[in-house]
Write a protein that holds these residues in place. Structure first.
Motif, PDB file in Angstrom:
ATOM      1  N   ALA A 190       4.424 -39.087  15.966  1.00 28.72           N
ATOM      2  CA  ALA A 190       3.794 -38.066  16.798  1.00 28.72           C
ATOM      3  C   ALA A 190       2.257 -38.299  16.804  1.00 28.72           C
ATOM      4  CB  ALA A 190       4.009 -36.610  15.969  1.00 28.72           C
ATOM      5  N   SER A 191       1.972 -38.896  17.381  1.00 27.76           N
ATOM      6  CA  SER A 191       0.612 -39.521  17.630  1.00 27.76           C
ATOM      7  C   SER A 191      -0.154 -38.638  18.521  1.00 27.76           C
ATOM      8  CB  SER A 191       0.179 -41.248  17.998  1.00 27.76           C
ATOM      9  OG  SER A 191       0.806 -42.121  17.007  1.00 27.76           O
ATOM     10  N   PHE A 192       0.316 -38.286  19.444  1.00 25.29           N
ATOM     11  CA  PHE A 192      -0.138 -37.602  20.569  1.00 25.29           C
ATOM     12  C   PHE A 192       0.820 -36.423  21.096  1.00 25.29           C
ATOM     13  CE2 PHE A 192      -1.935 -41.751  21.279  1.00 25.29           C
ATOM     14  CZ  PHE A 192      -3.042 -41.698  21.226  1.00 25.29           C
ATOM     15  N   PRO A 193       0.173 -35.318  21.717  1.00 24.48           N
ATOM     16  CA  PRO A 193       1.186 -34.220  21.899  1.00 24.48           C
ATOM     17  C   PRO A 193       1.835 -34.630  23.160  1.00 24.48           C
ATOM     18  CG  PRO A 193      -1.031 -33.671  22.481  1.00 24.48           C
ATOM     19  CD  PRO A 193      -1.333 -35.051  21.698  1.00 24.48           C
ATOM     20  N   ALA A 194       2.932 -34.001  23.210  1.00 21.24           N
ATOM     21  CA  ALA A 194       4.114 -34.337  24.484  1.00 21.24           C
ATOM     22  C   ALA A 194       3.468 -33.899  25.529  1.00 21.24           C
ATOM     23  CB  ALA A 194       5.374 -33.351  24.142  1.00 21.24           C
ATOM     24  N   ARG A 195       2.567 -32.839  25.727  1.00 27.11           N
ATOM     25  CA  ARG A 195       1.810 -32.441  26.922  1.00 27.11           C
ATOM     26  C   ARG A 195       0.267 -32.320  26.478  1.00 27.11           C
ATOM     27  NH1 ARG A 195       6.495 -28.926  27.205  1.00 27.11           N
ATOM     28  NH2 ARG A 195       7.722 -29.370  29.095  1.00 27.11           N
ATOM     29  N   MET A 196      -0.583 -32.717  27.541  1.00 24.91           N
ATOM     30  CA  MET A 196      -2.002 -32.618  27.565  1.00 24.91           C
ATOM     31  C   MET A 196      -2.489 -31.347  27.732  1.00 24.91           C
ATOM     32  SD  MET A 196      -2.597 -36.046  26.688  1.00 24.91           S
ATOM     33  CE  MET A 196      -4.114 -36.293  27.203  1.00 24.91           C
ATOM     34  N   GLU A 197      -2.082 -30.450  26.788  1.00 23.87           N
ATOM     35  CA  GLU A 197      -2.604 -28.977  26.838  1.00 23.87           C
ATOM     36  C   GLU A 197      -4.552 -29.172  26.587  1.00 23.87           C
ATOM     37  OE1 GLU A 197      -0.066 -29.355  25.316  1.00 23.87           O
ATOM     38  OE2 GLU A 197       1.524 -28.054  26.364  1.00 23.87           O
ATOM     39  N   GLN A 198      -4.802 -30.175  25.774  1.00 20.78           N
ATOM     40  CA  GLN A 198      -6.095 -30.489  25.462  1.00 20.78           C
ATOM     41  C   GLN A 198      -6.318 -32.057  25.274  1.00 20.78           C
ATOM     42  OE1 GLN A 198      -6.816 -27.998  22.001  1.00 20.78           O
ATOM     43  NE2 GLN A 198      -6.119 -29.647  20.714  1.00 20.78           N
ATOM     44  N   ALA A 199      -7.524 -32.538  25.677  1.00 21.27           N
ATOM     45  CA  ALA A 199      -7.451 -33.881  25.379  1.00 21.27           C
ATOM     46  C   ALA A 199      -7.498 -34.273  23.887  1.00 21.27           C
ATOM     47  CB  ALA A 199      -8.955 -34.267  26.178  1.00 21.27           C
ATOM     48  N   PRO A 200      -6.871 -35.514  23.657  1.00 18.91           N
ATOM     49  CA  PRO A 200      -6.991 -35.948  22.200  1.00 18.91           C
ATOM     50  C   PRO A 200      -8.134 -36.264  21.776  1.00 18.91           C
ATOM     51  CG  PRO A 200      -5.977 -37.365  23.770  1.00 18.91           C
ATOM     52  CD  PRO A 200      -5.926 -36.298  24.620  1.00 18.91           C
ATOM     53  N   GLU A 201      -8.391 -36.532  20.425  1.00 20.29           N
ATOM     54  CA  GLU A 201      -9.747 -36.677  20.166  1.00 20.29           C
ATOM     55  C   GLU A 201      -9.584 -38.282  19.833  1.00 20.29           C
ATOM     56  OE1 GLU A 201     -12.453 -35.210  19.262  1.00 20.29           O
ATOM     57  OE2 GLU A 201     -11.788 -33.359  20.050  1.00 20.29           O
ATOM     58  N   PRO A 202     -10.710 -38.968  20.278  1.00 24.70           N
ATOM     59  CA  PRO A 202     -10.851 -40.444  20.428  1.00 24.70           C
ATOM     60  C   PRO A 202     -11.088 -40.905  18.969  1.00 24.70           C
ATOM     61  CG  PRO A 202     -12.714 -39.673  21.246  1.00 24.70           C
ATOM     62  CD  PRO A 202     -11.856 -38.652  21.278  1.00 24.70           C
ATOM     63  N   ALA A 203     -10.680 -41.982  18.421  1.00 22.80           N
ATOM     64  CA  ALA A 203     -10.899 -42.579  17.244  1.00 22.80           C
ATOM     65  C   ALA A 203     -12.503 -43.021  16.934  1.00 22.80           C
ATOM     66  CB  ALA A 203     -10.086 -43.703  16.761  1.00 22.80           C
ATOM     67  N   SER A 204     -12.896 -43.349  18.248  1.00 18.59           N
ATOM     68  CA  SER A 204     -14.343 -44.025  18.330  1.00 18.59           C
ATOM     69  C   SER A 204     -14.968 -44.016  19.848  1.00 18.59           C
ATOM     70  CB  SER A 204     -14.514 -45.444  17.528  1.00 18.59           C
ATOM     71  OG  SER A 204     -13.799 -46.297  18.352  1.00 18.59           O
ATOM     72  N   PHE A 205     -16.076 -43.865  20.093  1.00 17.80           N
ATOM     73  CA  PHE A 205     -16.894 -44.126  21.267  1.00 17.80           C
ATOM     74  C   PHE A 205     -17.600 -45.362  21.387  1.00 17.80           C
ATOM     75  CE2 PHE A 205     -20.566 -42.996  23.907  1.00 17.80           C
ATOM     76  CZ  PHE A 205     -19.852 -43.171  25.069  1.00 17.80           C
ATOM     77  N   GLU A 206     -17.312 -46.151  22.179  1.00 16.96           N
ATOM     78  CA  GLU A 206     -18.253 -47.338  22.529  1.00 16.96           C
ATOM     79  C   GLU A 206     -19.276 -47.187  23.909  1.00 16.96           C
ATOM     80  OE1 GLU A 206     -18.432 -50.051  20.646  1.00 16.96           O
ATOM     81  OE2 GLU A 206     -16.834 -49.318  19.193  1.00 16.96           O
ATOM     82  N   SER A 207     -20.468 -46.955  23.512  1.00 14.33           N
ATOM     83  CA  SER A 207     -21.506 -46.700  24.355  1.00 14.33           C
ATOM     84  C   SER A 207     -21.739 -48.036  25.460  1.00 14.33           C
ATOM     85  CB  SER A 207     -22.723 -46.236  23.911  1.00 14.33           C
ATOM     86  OG  SER A 207     -23.749 -45.898  24.737  1.00 14.33           O
ATOM     87  N   VAL A 208     -21.703 -47.732  26.553  1.00 11.95           N
ATOM     88  CA  VAL A 208     -22.121 -48.931  27.527  1.00 11.95           C
ATOM     89  C   VAL A 208     -23.394 -48.455  28.469  1.00 11.95           C
ATOM     90  CG1 VAL A 208     -21.408 -50.334  29.439  1.00 11.95           C
ATOM     91  CG2 VAL A 208     -19.892 -49.876  27.287  1.00 11.95           C
ATOM     92  N   GLU A 209     -24.514 -48.965  28.485  1.00 18.16           N
ATOM     93  CA  GLU A 209     -25.444 -48.573  29.457  1.00 18.16           C
ATOM     94  C   GLU A 209     -25.100 -48.924  30.834  1.00 18.16           C
ATOM     95  OE1 GLU A 209     -28.964 -46.459  30.332  1.00 18.16           O
ATOM     96  OE2 GLU A 209     -28.142 -46.788  28.389  1.00 18.16           O
TER      97      GLU A 209
END
Length: 238
Positions: free
Chosen positions: A104-123
């Motif tokens: 159960a990594s992600f919810p069956a429905r996208m009631e809310q956006a899942p939390e990312p493990a990380s964010f990679e910034s690109v200018e």
């Protein structure tokens, strides 16, 4: 001509084909099919107001691009993989971890956006079109072919779009012959080849430089021993 001769769907399709090809290292699709139609906007046009393209690749991945002029609701721009996903967002991209055992990594429905493990910034560039032209002119001056959008990526995008047009117009799925560099009508061999590989427990294809794990060693759970026909009066579970 539909659809990709002008209009937002043309731009979006070529954009996504180019982006995925560059990000994943794939080029020409092996199989393309397109659907959609003029479902509401009847004003003499021949460009569908709903269009979807599905492109399959020998490397074992698939591109789905869908667009409509009937709704402004957005669709995620994301690469989904067995071990994780990459979501393109403003200023970079989010990385999500996935569970290969399909827990159960992600919810069956996208009631809310899942939390990312990380964010990679690109200018991001100040102006995308200006940045592309500056890069192109710089490469011309330096006599380099390594532009942001080299000819091979352009050929991939145009070929995929042309195959989608033909598929929509003829109602047929199409193959791309890598050796002959030609379009042919698709047949049952596409599904048959993948099913044969599954039954043989073969190793999956991998995009060059990527590793999604060895799906060929997946073992069925114990309860599946109950499946199968009775042979000569013998219970398949015994």
């Amino acid at each position: 001509m539909w659809p990709f001769s002008g209009g937002p769907f043309t731009d979006m399709l070529t954009h996504h084909v180019t982006r995925m090809s560059a990000a994943m290292g794939v080029r020409f699709p092996a199989r393309v099919t397109a659907g959609g139609g003029l479902y509401l906007e009847y004003d003499g046009r021949d460009v569908p107001d709903v269009g979807t393209v599905v492109a399959d690749y020998e490397e074992g991945c698939q591109l789905v691009v869908t667009a409509t002029t009937l709704s402004g609701y957005p669709i995620e721009d994301v690469i989904r993989g067995r071990l994780g996903a990459i979501k393109f967002v403003k200023g970079g991209f989010h990385l999500f971890r996935d569970d290969p055992t399909r827990g159960a990594s992600f919810p069956a429905r996208m009631e809310q956006a899942p939390e990312p493990a990380s964010f990679e910034s690109v200018e991001p560039p100040r102006n995308d079109t200006e940045a592309l032209w500056e890069n192109f002119l710089e490469c011309v001056r330096a006599k380099r072919q390594s532009t942001f959008s080299p000819p091979d990526l352009g050929a991939v995008a145009v070929t995929t779009a042309a195959m989608a047009v033909q598929s929509y117009r003829t109602g047929k799925a199409l193959f791309w012959d890598r050796e002959k560099r030609a379009v042919t009508t698709a047949d049952s061999t596409w599904a048959e080849r993948w099913e044969k590989r599954s039954k043989q427990g073969a190793k999956p294809n991998q995009v060059f430089g990527w590793s999604g794990g060895d799906g060929g060693v997946v073992q069925p759970p114990p309860h599946q021993s109950l499946a199968g026909p009775w042979l000569n009066g013998k219970d398949p579970a015994v």
